[in-house]
Design a protein around this motif. Structure first.
Motif, mmCIF file in Angstrom:
data_model
loop_
_atom_site.group_PDB
_atom_site.id
_atom_site.type_symbol
_atom_site.label_atom_id
_atom_site.label_comp_id
_atom_site.label_asym_id
_atom_site.label_seq_id
_atom_site.Cartn_x
_atom_site.Cartn_y
_atom_site.Cartn_z
ATOM 1 N N GLU A 179 37.283 48.179 41.897
ATOM 2 C CA GLU A 179 36.746 47.002 41.198
ATOM 3 C C GLU A 179 35.795 47.545 40.130
ATOM 4 O O GLU A 179 34.934 48.371 40.453
ATOM 5 C CB GLU A 179 35.947 46.106 42.145
ATOM 6 C CG GLU A 179 36.750 45.330 43.151
ATOM 7 C CD GLU A 179 35.872 44.365 43.940
ATOM 8 O OE1 GLU A 179 35.919 43.169 43.666
ATOM 9 O OE2 GLU A 179 35.137 44.827 44.830
ATOM 10 N N SER A 209 36.180 39.563 39.614
ATOM 11 C CA SER A 209 37.338 38.916 39.002
ATOM 12 C C SER A 209 38.601 39.763 39.080
ATOM 13 O O SER A 209 38.557 40.969 39.353
ATOM 14 C CB SER A 209 37.022 38.629 37.536
ATOM 15 O OG SER A 209 36.772 39.855 36.873
ATOM 16 N N ALA A 210 39.715 39.111 38.782
ATOM 17 C CA ALA A 210 41.001 39.819 38.702
ATOM 18 C C ALA A 210 40.930 40.925 37.651
ATOM 19 O O ALA A 210 41.464 42.020 37.835
ATOM 20 C CB ALA A 210 42.113 38.831 38.372
ATOM 21 N N CYS A 213 39.304 43.983 38.984
ATOM 22 C CA CYS A 213 40.211 44.719 39.881
ATOM 23 C C CYS A 213 41.230 45.509 39.061
ATOM 24 O O CYS A 213 41.433 46.702 39.283
ATOM 25 C CB CYS A 213 40.951 43.757 40.805
ATOM 26 S SG CYS A 213 39.874 42.953 41.983
ATOM 27 N N TYR A 214 41.849 44.823 38.106
ATOM 28 C CA TYR A 214 42.921 45.470 37.341
ATOM 29 C C TYR A 214 42.392 46.647 36.520
ATOM 30 O O TYR A 214 43.000 47.715 36.477
ATOM 31 C CB TYR A 214 43.626 44.465 36.433
ATOM 32 C CG TYR A 214 44.802 45.085 35.728
ATOM 33 C CD1 TYR A 214 45.984 45.342 36.425
ATOM 34 C CD2 TYR A 214 44.730 45.459 34.396
ATOM 35 C CE1 TYR A 214 47.071 45.953 35.799
ATOM 36 C CE2 TYR A 214 45.807 46.056 33.762
ATOM 37 C CZ TYR A 214 46.973 46.303 34.469
ATOM 38 O OH TYR A 214 48.027 46.908 33.859
ATOM 39 N N SER A 237 44.359 42.869 45.581
ATOM 40 C CA SER A 237 44.077 41.439 45.795
ATOM 41 C C SER A 237 44.600 40.532 44.686
ATOM 42 O O SER A 237 44.421 39.322 44.749
ATOM 43 C CB SER A 237 42.555 41.234 45.925
ATOM 44 O OG SER A 237 41.918 41.601 44.710
ATOM 45 N N THR A 238 45.243 41.107 43.674
ATOM 46 C CA THR A 238 45.715 40.284 42.551
ATOM 47 C C THR A 238 47.191 40.547 42.269
ATOM 48 O O THR A 238 47.699 41.648 42.518
ATOM 49 C CB THR A 238 44.930 40.608 41.265
ATOM 50 O OG1 THR A 238 45.229 41.954 40.874
ATOM 51 C CG2 THR A 238 43.437 40.458 41.447
ATOM 52 N N GLU A 241 47.776 43.451 39.598
ATOM 53 C CA GLU A 241 47.719 44.852 40.073
ATOM 54 C C GLU A 241 49.034 45.312 40.710
ATOM 55 O O GLU A 241 49.348 46.496 40.688
ATOM 56 C CB GLU A 241 46.605 45.013 41.117
ATOM 57 C CG GLU A 241 45.207 45.003 40.565
ATOM 58 C CD GLU A 241 44.210 44.956 41.717
ATOM 59 O OE1 GLU A 241 44.073 43.889 42.347
ATOM 60 O OE2 GLU A 241 43.605 46.003 42.005
ATOM 61 N N LYS A 286 41.529 35.615 45.980
ATOM 62 C CA LYS A 286 41.771 35.064 44.641
ATOM 63 C C LYS A 286 42.654 33.808 44.731
ATOM 64 O O LYS A 286 42.531 33.043 45.677
ATOM 65 C CB LYS A 286 42.369 36.154 43.761
ATOM 66 C CG LYS A 286 41.556 37.471 43.805
ATOM 67 C CD LYS A 286 40.905 37.792 42.549
ATOM 68 C CE LYS A 286 40.007 39.015 42.515
ATOM 69 N NZ LYS A 286 39.895 39.924 43.643
ATOM 70 N N ASP A 290 48.060 34.553 43.135
ATOM 71 C CA ASP A 290 47.867 35.976 43.473
ATOM 72 C C ASP A 290 48.431 36.266 44.865
ATOM 73 O O ASP A 290 49.108 37.271 45.082
ATOM 74 C CB ASP A 290 46.372 36.333 43.438
ATOM 75 C CG ASP A 290 45.839 36.408 42.022
ATOM 76 O OD1 ASP A 290 46.400 37.172 41.222
ATOM 77 O OD2 ASP A 290 44.881 35.689 41.715
#
Ligand code: DOR
Length: 444
Positions: A179, A209-210, A213-214, A237-238, A241, A286, A290
């Protein structure tokens, strides 16, 4: 030598479900077949229930040493075996952090004294322990853990040069929490300006947030490609990703792998209103979209492993306002019944549950003789019954923290028996006080 004959099972193994018997001799599976007989053995009739290899959870936080008011190796490993989890890999964000070989070995010693499930630990990489990491015996532990985003315990590795050196200098699997810290910090400040400390819990996935993460996981993947490091991205988690991962190679040949956790596959942002901080995790739960994309990636093998990220905190801690309430929740006792619900809903088959929670962690971490129903392998086994509805409630929760994000949930399937190295560690609501847990060994 003690022998136990399990009769009339439905054995779930290597993509198939077959009817048969299994003979345990001492610590090992001696025979698998049909119509097995052994006059000297204790016989348990499994009455057609499912017999699985014991689950291997590659990401748990058991809080010992230093945070034992939240949980400890004894309490959480009892919960694990009650849930059919026979092996765990524990994370380094304890107090002190597991960042030296000596502290790592102290954890093994402690687990040898109290654990009910087989155990291994991850060594924590930091900004300043590269030399120690280079001295780490690759056969001694599961691998290296890096926090590329801060979570409980402040173990952030944010020195780019060190990060590259870690990636270049370990033959071990690097498991990463991804993250992006800068993004999270900026988002948090914006929400704090608006709400103070009492930020509504449903803002958590906007803060963690997404994008955060990405950004982090795509950087980690790029660095692994550049350096040749063996990377395992924890708790994806998204949806976005999942596009970073491949499914055109067998797991054993992949250089970059991914894990998803039960909470990200179960809850969505719609649940914050009902569950509040009980579903506050890092990375955050999320959107429903997702979650669907995670399930797709589980189905098409871009996600290789399922786990829990079992991370207990006390009720008192969890009841604090947003900025004070720690992230994480206890899950290890409930992951299998929860996955069985997802099976009923058509998301995953039992064969695939076994692949993602038994076979694949064994392949990924090169664990010696576990994760399968095979003659000569350790008798780590879980027996699961369908159509035995039960409700998760404080009276049947074994976590030291005493609560569960699944409270009130009715699960249709129940774990009846769990064997750890041939020892009946759990039987219909009772965890055995005797223990036969072992330190994991590896074929590397
Ligand atoms: O939510 C989380 N809690 N995520 C982590 O990565 C750490 C964990 C904990 O240790 O509490």
């Amino acid at each position: 030598m003690e022998r136990i004959l399990l009769k009339n099972a439905r054995l779930v193994n290597e993509g198939r479900i077959t009817e048969g018997d299994l003979l345990i001799e001492g610590e090992f599976i001696a025979r698998i077949g049909s119509g097995l007989a052994d006059p000297g053995a204790r016989v348990i009739d499994l009455e057609g229930h499912f017999l699985l290899p014991g689950l291997i959870d590659d990401q748990v936080h058991f809080r010992e040493p230093g945070l034992t008011h939240k949980g400890d190796i004894a309490s959480e490993s009892r919960a694990a075996v009650a849930g059919g989890v026979t092996t765990f890999m524990e994370q380094p964000n304890t107090v002190p952090q597991t960042t030296t070989i000596r502290l790592l070995e102290e954890k093994f010693t402690r687990a040898g004294e109290v654990s009910h499930a087989n155990y291994s630990f991850l060594f924590g990489g930091t900004n300043d322990n590269l030399e120690e990491l280079k001295r780490l015996d690759p056969l001694s532990c599961s691998g290296v853990k890096l926090f590329l985003g801060s979570s409980t315990g402040n173990m952030l590795v944010d020195d780019e040069k060190v990060l590259e050196q870690i990636f270049r200098n370990t033959p071990l699997v690097i498991s990463a929490h991804c993250e992006d810290e800068g993004t999270i910090r900026r988002n948090l400040e914006a929400y704090r300006e608006k709400y103070g400390d009492d930020i509504p819990m449903e803002c958590h996935p906007k803060i963690r947030s997404a994008e955060a993460c990405y950004l982090s996981s795509s950087r980690a993947v790029a660095l692994a490609r550049q350096t040749g490091a063996r990377l395992h991205v924890f708790h994806v988690s998204t949806g976005i990703e999942t596009e970073l991962f491949r499914n055109d190679l067998p797991l054993a040949e992949k250089q970059i792998t991914a894990e998803a956790c039960i909470h990200h596959l179960w809850f969505s942002e719609a649940d914050y209103e009902r569950k509040g901080s009980f579903i506050k995790w890092n990375p955050a739960i999320k959107t429903a979209d997702d979650r669907e994309k995670l399930w797709q990636a589980v189905a098409d093998d871009r996600i290789d492993v399922l786990a829990t990220d079992h991370a207990p905190h006390t009720l008192e801690e969890k009841r604090k306002p947003y900025t004070g309430a720690p992230s994480g929740g206890p899950l290890v006792q409930h992951v299998l019944p929860a996955l069985m619900e997802k099976r009923r809903q058509g998301y995953i088959s039992l064969e695939r549950i076994v692949e993602k929670m038994c076979h694949n962690p064994a392949i990924l971490f090169q664990i010696d003789r576990r994760g399968y129903l095979r003659e000569g392998y350790y008798a780590d086994l879980a027996v699961v019954a369908e159509n035995q509805p039960w409700t998760v409630g404080r009276e049947n929760i074994l976590y030291k923290c005493g609560w569960s994000p699944f409270e009130g949930e009715v699960f249709e399937s129940a774990v009846l028996y769990t064997f750890v190295n041939g020892h009946l560690a759990y039987e219909k609501g009772r965890v055995s006080d005797r223990r036969r847990a072992r330190r994991l060994t590896f074929n590397r």
